[in-house]
Every structure is written in C-alpha cells, then in structure tokens.
Design a protein around this motif. Sequence first.
Motif, PDB file in Angstrom:
ATOM      1  N   PRO A  29       0.823  -1.215   0.000  1.00  0.00           N
ATOM      2  CA  PRO A  29       0.000   0.000   0.000  1.00  0.00           C
ATOM      3  C   PRO A  29       0.855   1.262   0.000  1.00  0.00           C
ATOM      4  O   PRO A  29       1.822   1.373   0.743  1.00  0.00           O
ATOM      5  CB  PRO A  29      -0.813  -0.115   1.297  1.00  0.00           C
ATOM      6  N   VAL A  30       0.494   2.182  -0.894  1.00  0.00           N
ATOM      7  CA  VAL A  30       1.134   3.498  -0.983  1.00  0.00           C
ATOM      8  C   VAL A  30       0.022   4.503  -1.273  1.00  0.00           C
ATOM      9  O   VAL A  30      -1.105   4.120  -1.566  1.00  0.00           O
ATOM     10  CB  VAL A  30       2.209   3.548  -2.093  1.00  0.00           C
ATOM     11  N   ASP A  31       0.344   5.802  -1.203  1.00  0.00           N
ATOM     12  CA  ASP A  31      -0.655   6.810  -1.566  1.00  0.00           C
ATOM     13  C   ASP A  31      -1.123   6.558  -2.995  1.00  0.00           C
ATOM     14  O   ASP A  31      -0.313   6.369  -3.891  1.00  0.00           O
ATOM     15  CB  ASP A  31      -0.076   8.221  -1.467  1.00  0.00           C
ATOM     16  N   GLY A  32      -2.435   6.538  -3.196  1.00  0.00           N
ATOM     17  CA  GLY A  32      -2.987   6.343  -4.527  1.00  0.00           C
ATOM     18  C   GLY A  32      -3.363   4.911  -4.837  1.00  0.00           C
ATOM     19  O   GLY A  32      -3.890   4.627  -5.900  1.00  0.00           O
ATOM     20  N   GLY A  33      -3.083   3.973  -3.931  1.00  0.00           N
ATOM     21  CA  GLY A  33      -3.446   2.578  -4.183  1.00  0.00           C
ATOM     22  C   GLY A  33      -2.383   1.633  -3.677  1.00  0.00           C
ATOM     23  O   GLY A  33      -1.684   1.917  -2.718  1.00  0.00           O
ATOM     24  N   ALA A  34      -2.263   0.498  -4.353  1.00  0.00           N
ATOM     25  CA  ALA A  34      -1.272  -0.500  -3.967  1.00  0.00           C
ATOM     26  C   ALA A  34      -0.451  -0.895  -5.192  1.00  0.00           C
ATOM     27  O   ALA A  34      -0.983  -1.016  -6.299  1.00  0.00           O
ATOM     28  CB  ALA A  34      -1.952  -1.726  -3.371  1.00  0.00           C
ATOM     29  N   VAL A 102       7.571   8.724  -6.464  1.00  0.00           N
ATOM     30  CA  VAL A 102       7.264   8.875  -5.038  1.00  0.00           C
ATOM     31  C   VAL A 102       6.677   7.568  -4.494  1.00  0.00           C
ATOM     32  O   VAL A 102       7.048   7.115  -3.402  1.00  0.00           O
ATOM     33  CB  VAL A 102       6.290  10.062  -4.818  1.00  0.00           C
ATOM     34  N   ALA A 103       5.798   6.923  -5.265  1.00  0.00           N
ATOM     35  CA  ALA A 103       5.204   5.649  -4.850  1.00  0.00           C
ATOM     36  C   ALA A 103       6.273   4.563  -4.735  1.00  0.00           C
ATOM     37  O   ALA A 103       6.241   3.737  -3.815  1.00  0.00           O
ATOM     38  CB  ALA A 103       4.113   5.223  -5.832  1.00  0.00           C
ATOM     39  N   ALA A 106       8.049   5.094  -1.497  1.00  0.00           N
ATOM     40  CA  ALA A 106       7.172   4.699  -0.391  1.00  0.00           C
ATOM     41  C   ALA A 106       7.077   3.178  -0.284  1.00  0.00           C
ATOM     42  O   ALA A 106       7.064   2.621   0.820  1.00  0.00           O
ATOM     43  CB  ALA A 106       5.785   5.312  -0.580  1.00  0.00           C
ATOM     44  N   ALA A 107       7.016   2.498  -1.426  1.00  0.00           N
ATOM     45  CA  ALA A 107       6.926   1.037  -1.421  1.00  0.00           C
ATOM     46  C   ALA A 107       8.206   0.424  -0.857  1.00  0.00           C
ATOM     47  O   ALA A 107       8.155  -0.549  -0.092  1.00  0.00           O
ATOM     48  CB  ALA A 107       6.644   0.523  -2.828  1.00  0.00           C
ATOM     49  N   LEU A 108       9.350   0.982  -1.220  1.00  0.00           N
ATOM     50  CA  LEU A 108      10.609   0.476  -0.668  1.00  0.00           C
ATOM     51  C   LEU A 108      10.641   0.654   0.847  1.00  0.00           C
ATOM     52  O   LEU A 108      11.066  -0.245   1.582  1.00  0.00           O
ATOM     53  CB  LEU A 108      11.797   1.178  -1.325  1.00  0.00           C
ATOM     54  N   THR A 109      10.176   1.801   1.315  1.00  0.00           N
ATOM     55  CA  THR A 109      10.105   2.039   2.758  1.00  0.00           C
ATOM     56  C   THR A 109       9.141   1.045   3.416  1.00  0.00           C
ATOM     57  O   THR A 109       9.435   0.505   4.489  1.00  0.00           O
ATOM     58  CB  THR A 109       9.654   3.490   3.043  1.00  0.00           C
ATOM     59  N   ALA A 110       8.004   0.780   2.765  1.00  0.00           N
ATOM     60  CA  ALA A 110       7.002  -0.138   3.325  1.00  0.00           C
ATOM     61  C   ALA A 110       7.544  -1.560   3.473  1.00  0.00           C
ATOM     62  O   ALA A 110       7.133  -2.283   4.386  1.00  0.00           O
ATOM     63  CB  ALA A 110       5.744  -0.151   2.450  1.00  0.00           C
TER      64      ALA A 110
END
Length: 196
Positions: A29-34, A102-103, A106-110
Amino acid sequence: VEAVLHTLPASRIVSSAMTRPEPLLLRVPVDGGALALWDWHTAGTEEAIIVLVHATGFHARCWDEVVRHLPVTFRCLCFDMFGHGRSDTQPIDEISWRPVAVALLAALTAVKLKPQDISVLAGHSMGGWVCTVAAALSPVPFPALLLIDPVIQPVERYGPPLTPEAQDAAKLVRQMTERRKDAFESPSDMFERFKG
C-alpha cells in the motif's frame, strides 16, 4: 549489475546449480493505491538487492528472464507501476510519472528497505526516468543506478503546469502506448505494424 557481480567475492556467490524459487507476489500500500511487488528471494542467501522498474505498457514480470540469469544470491524486487500488471489502475490521464517515483520510494520504505540497502536501482525507459527521479528525491543516495534506454526529457516536460506542447507530446505517448499489442497473426503482421 555486472559491477555488483565484480564486487562480490567469488567464494560468496552460490553455485549456478542452485535454482531460484518463483517470486512471491506482495501488494504494497502506498498513496494512490497499492503496487504489486514480485519478490525473488532465496532465504539465507542475500548478497545483493536489485530493484527493477519496467517501461510504460510493460509489467514487472518482463524482468523474469533477466532475474533468472542473475545469481540466486541476488534478491530481486520487481514492481508493477500504477496502471500496469497487478498494481492498482488509475485513469491514464491522472498518472504522471513523478507520483510513480514517489510511490516507488514509499513502497521500498514499506518493505523496510532504505536506499543504501539496494545494490542497484535499475529501470527501463519510463522505469529509468522513475529511478532517476526517485534517486533525486531520496535524502539518502542509492549506491548505483542502471538506466536502460531511459526517457529523460527537459525538466519542463514533467511538472505542472504542462505547456500545450508537453500536453500534445504526452497525448501522443499515451496513444502509442494504448496501441501496443502482445500478439500478432503472423511475423509479417508484426513487421507491418512496426513499419507505421
């Protein structure tokens, strides 16, 4: 990737006789969806982490043959970008490439990866652009970028407000992408399609 191969001691690369398991599909999951993430990981053998980002109109599984030729000690993460593969779809007019970068960050961080954990961040075409922007936005540098035929344009092409020329160019790219085919009646049909 070759540079990474040369930096690993030969004694630490597992024999090519070891087979790589099929990837695990994760939804991140990231901003805007998955985003869908295909994680090629052989537990207990992680020597390097390679992140692979596909081109417009492609998907993460396009990297399968590349991954199969890398040592099984390399953990390979292949993301489906928004509107591609098994990631959430957004209307194509609402997708701009910067939010994709940006997504990706964020996905790498997740999945608990920092830029310095990644041996190579690699991208093809749009994926190369996404990797470039992700690296520019990251407060910590990635150790290496591998850009394969990246789509790098003048900066004014990427951010709002888009000039009329940039809007026309973006529309043309969308139209060309929407016309892509994955099957042809015959080889001659394929060659005719590429002619014009």
